[in-house]
Motif scaffolding. Structure first.
Motif, mmCIF file in Angstrom:
data_model
loop_
_atom_site.group_PDB
_atom_site.id
_atom_site.type_symbol
_atom_site.label_atom_id
_atom_site.label_comp_id
_atom_site.label_asym_id
_atom_site.label_seq_id
_atom_site.Cartn_x
_atom_site.Cartn_y
_atom_site.Cartn_z
ATOM 1 N N PHE A 124 0.819 -1.201 0.000
ATOM 2 C CA PHE A 124 0.000 0.000 0.000
ATOM 3 C C PHE A 124 0.864 1.265 0.000
ATOM 4 O O PHE A 124 0.525 2.264 -0.630
ATOM 5 C CB PHE A 124 -0.948 -0.002 1.198
ATOM 6 C CG PHE A 124 -2.064 0.977 1.066
ATOM 7 C CD1 PHE A 124 -3.128 0.725 0.224
ATOM 8 C CD2 PHE A 124 -2.042 2.168 1.760
ATOM 9 C CE1 PHE A 124 -4.146 1.637 0.073
ATOM 10 C CE2 PHE A 124 -3.057 3.084 1.619
ATOM 11 C CZ PHE A 124 -4.115 2.820 0.774
ATOM 12 N N PHE A 125 2.007 1.193 0.687
ATOM 13 C CA PHE A 125 2.907 2.348 0.746
ATOM 14 C C PHE A 125 3.523 2.617 -0.628
ATOM 15 O O PHE A 125 3.567 3.762 -1.078
ATOM 16 C CB PHE A 125 4.003 2.096 1.787
ATOM 17 C CG PHE A 125 4.878 3.280 2.046
ATOM 18 C CD1 PHE A 125 4.342 4.456 2.535
ATOM 19 C CD2 PHE A 125 6.242 3.226 1.811
ATOM 20 C CE1 PHE A 125 5.141 5.558 2.789
ATOM 21 C CE2 PHE A 125 7.048 4.325 2.064
ATOM 22 C CZ PHE A 125 6.503 5.490 2.548
ATOM 23 N N LEU A 126 3.984 1.530 -1.295
ATOM 24 C CA LEU A 126 4.546 1.693 -2.634
ATOM 25 C C LEU A 126 3.516 2.322 -3.570
ATOM 26 O O LEU A 126 3.813 3.262 -4.309
ATOM 27 C CB LEU A 126 4.940 0.334 -3.201
ATOM 28 C CG LEU A 126 6.325 -0.210 -2.867
ATOM 29 C CD1 LEU A 126 6.611 -1.427 -3.724
ATOM 30 C CD2 LEU A 126 7.373 0.859 -3.126
ATOM 31 N N LEU A 128 0.923 4.109 -2.774
ATOM 32 C CA LEU A 128 0.712 5.506 -2.380
ATOM 33 C C LEU A 128 1.777 6.412 -2.988
ATOM 34 O O LEU A 128 1.458 7.461 -3.555
ATOM 35 C CB LEU A 128 0.793 5.642 -0.857
ATOM 36 C CG LEU A 128 -0.472 5.520 -0.032
ATOM 37 C CD1 LEU A 128 -0.138 5.759 1.424
ATOM 38 C CD2 LEU A 128 -1.499 6.526 -0.495
ATOM 39 N N ILE A 129 3.059 6.000 -2.871
ATOM 40 C CA ILE A 129 4.146 6.833 -3.383
ATOM 41 C C ILE A 129 3.960 7.065 -4.880
ATOM 42 O O ILE A 129 3.943 8.205 -5.350
ATOM 43 C CB ILE A 129 5.520 6.158 -3.173
ATOM 44 C CG1 ILE A 129 5.820 5.979 -1.697
ATOM 45 C CG2 ILE A 129 6.629 6.980 -3.821
ATOM 46 C CD1 ILE A 129 7.110 5.236 -1.437
ATOM 47 N N VAL A 130 3.814 5.950 -5.627
ATOM 48 C CA VAL A 130 3.777 6.077 -7.075
ATOM 49 C C VAL A 130 2.589 6.930 -7.515
ATOM 50 O O VAL A 130 2.729 7.830 -8.343
ATOM 51 C CB VAL A 130 3.733 4.686 -7.731
ATOM 52 C CG1 VAL A 130 3.693 4.810 -9.235
ATOM 53 C CG2 VAL A 130 4.939 3.886 -7.306
ATOM 54 N N ALA A 132 0.969 9.174 -5.812
ATOM 55 C CA ALA A 132 1.086 10.573 -5.396
ATOM 56 C C ALA A 132 2.007 11.336 -6.349
ATOM 57 O O ALA A 132 1.793 12.513 -6.614
ATOM 58 C CB ALA A 132 1.609 10.660 -3.967
#
Lengths: 280, 323
Positions: A124-126, A128-130, A132
């Protein structure tokens, strides 16, 4: 064989409920333009935050838009994100898993190490980064969810291929001098379809959950295009005066994902060869 | 056991390197430069000044040079300074880490305490009403948009009933409370986040321990144990559960990334002062050093968790040690 599978399909209640809900969703998505009593983006500031009534089945939102019409449109978003994302991850996962299991050696080590690494990241973090850093929109969401959800499937397919490789029919095919390419696509691929089908069905549900989570954080589908997750965020502001804005989209997500999970579990029961043997 | 541990530790190194490569590449391939946040706001900035700024951070070098420079500093645990307030990224994370670890440990505890009894009881009362009800609960657990459940629970317990606080970790007057008051205050703040963080894992683990128990109670040695007249509780707890629940350790390890990943949503919803919210805020403000630090540390924590789970499993079950 097909008849038996069909009978099993009919008998299995999980599959029955799951398929029914999914079929209804597809129908609603296809007919959403016809069924929508109001336009998806049609604002009517005269009837803001109306509670559910005969005129507006699920009420209206802060801009006077009909929630029922917007939720119908949301089905399209959820289903397309689910299917496209899973399509991408199945393509990558199947290919890498088969290559890894079939050829073994260095290639296997490299692919498996990559899987280990990918599984360490909270996906989920990966995502989110991409999202964003790219522009958050529905296409990016589909692709990025697909590109981060293949590692589990790769492991599954690899394990399946490893055990198939030792079976007589593959050994026989090799002795007959059949090319690797043919063994790969004609003899191995059809035999890994069932576990992939199960994983893919469960994956659709997961992708829909991820999309709604992203949209809830404002990083998914952008307004005014309605996605269920994004409708929840918008409704959050009015939770005291308009409970319907926070209730219905959430229920829609819950039941859609539930349908895919039921179907997936049901398919697992049907397609598990151990269970088939027991019945015959 | 020592050999196995060493082997696992050697395997550890390429994965950690891979984690840093992926983190770096994801950030490097993303459109825009870290300095954009500064330069875009300044209408008067010249092209020359932009280049000078890029050179200051080494952004004009090829990517692999940048990567090796980053790694060199990383090996001294220097993740660079936050763009937002200029404080070291690692310091910001270390401040937030205890809260996240506390949340995750409590959730794991809740999962174990609730899911194992449910799983065992569902298995020995296979196909009863309880078993069926729990199956429904499991499916709902898998399908629940947990952020929505969080929202509903916040409304119900926090606002309608006024029982629990809905954000943060402490009340405003926390400093003035005595020890008992502090503990109660902390528990009240933690109740909802712990429940929500553990929710999906709860469903997964009760399903898993149920099917694992179902496999084991079919075995001959369980029949033997019943046949020699042992009471059911002894058979189930001493003979069956011990064997059935061993693999659960591995499943717990595997659920770590999703728990840490879930933190990015839940900590944001509950305004919980943990690493997840720090990561989310860093992403939203394009704070490159903090994003990269959170990504790397979350991944390495997951890796450590999995390693620990594997080692515990190997230690507890000698059968798999020599494979």
């Amino acid at each position: 064989m097909i008849k038996r599978a069909f009978n099993a399909l009919k008998e299995n209640r999980l599959v029955f409920y799951g398929l029914t809900v999914i079929a209804v969703l597809f129908l609603l998505a296809l007919l959403s333009q016809v069924l929508s009593p109001y336009g998806t983006f049609e604002q009517n500031l005269g009837s803001r935050l109306n509670p559910p009534s005969l005129k507006h089945l699920l009420g209206t939102d802060d801009l006077g838009r009909d929630v029922f019409s917007r939720m119908l449109y949301g089905i399209r978003i959820s289903l397309s994100v689910g299917f496209v994302a899973v399509g991408i991850s199945v393509l990558i996962g199947t290919l890498l898993g088969m290559i890894s299991g079939f050829f073994g050696g260095k290639i296997d080590t490299v692919i498996m190490r990559l899987v280990d690494i990918m599984l360490c990241f909270p996906s989920f973090f990966l995502i989110l980064i991409v999202i964003a850093f790219l522009e958050p929109n529905i296409y990016n969401v589909m692709v990025v969810i697909g590109l981060t959800s293949w590692p589990g499937l790769t492991r599954l397919v690899r394990a399946e291929v490893l055990s198939l490789k030792e079976r007589e029919f593959i050994q026989a095919a090799r002795l007959l001098g059949i090319s690797n390419f043919r063994i790969f696509f004609i003899h191995l691929l059809p035999n890994v379809v069932s576990p992939i089908l199960v994983a893919a069905t469960l994956g659709v549900g997961d992708a829909i959950l991820t999309e709604s989570g992203l949209s809830f954080l404002g990083l998914g589908v952008q307004p005014p295009v309605p996605s269920w997750g994004q409708m929840l965020t918008a409704g959050k502001e009015y939770i005291y005066v308009a409970w319907w804005l926070s209730l219905f989209p959430g229920l829609a997500i819950l039941f859609t994902v539930l349908a895919f999970n039921l179907l997936g579990e049901g398919l697992r029961d049907i397609l598990d060869p151990r269970l088939l043997k027991r019945k015959t | 056991m020592l050999g196995y541990t060493l082997k696992r530790l050697i395997h550890f190194i390429p994965v950690v390197i891979g984690i840093t490569v992926i983190t770096f590449l994801v950030m490097h391939l993303s459109p825009g430069k870290p300095t954009d946040a500064v330069t875009d706001m300044n209408a008067k900035i010249t092209q020359e000044a932009k280049l000078r700024l890029a050179a200051l951070y080494g952004l004009d070098r090829p990517w692999y040079v940048q990567y090796f420079n980053w790694i060199k500093r990383l090996s001294a645990l220097d993740f660079g300074n936050s763009f937002k307030d200029g404080r070291p990224a690692i310091k910001k994370i270390l401040e937030r880490l205890p809260a996240t670890l506390l949340l995750n440990f409590l959730s794991l505890g809740l999962i174990l305490a609730v899911a194992l009894p449910i799983g065992i009881y569902s298995a020995i009362r296979h196909r009863t009403f309880f078993d069926k009800a729990m199956t429904v609960f499991v499916f709902i657990g898998f399908s629940m948009p947990t952020f929505w459940l969080a929202l509903l629970l916040m409304i119900l317990f926090g606002l309608k009933m006024g029982l629990l606080p809905i954000s943060g970790l402490h009340s405003l007057n926390y400093a003035e409370m005595n020890l008992l008051g502090k503990t109660i205050d902390l528990a009240r703040h933690l109740a909802l986040p712990v429940l929500i963080t553990g929710f999906t894992g709860l469903a997964g683990l009760s399903r898993y321990s149920r099917s694992s128990m179902l496999e084991v109670i079919k075995q001959d040695y369980i029949k033997t144990a019943y046949a020699k007249g042992l009471p059911e509780s002894a058979v189930i707890l001493k003979h069956a559960a011990r064997n059935a629940l061993l693999p659960v350790v591995t499943i717990l390890g595997l659920s770590l990334p999703s728990m840490i990943g879930g933190g990015f949503i839940f900590e944001t919803i509950f305004a919980y002062p943990g690493m997840g919210r720090l990561g989310y805020e860093a992403i939203m403000s394009r704070d490159y050093p903090v994003i990269m630090a959170v990504g790397t540390i979350a991944a390495v924590l997951t890796l450590l968790g999995n390693l620990l789970a594997d080692l515990t499993y190997t230690w507890a079950d000698p059968r798999i040690r020599y494979k």
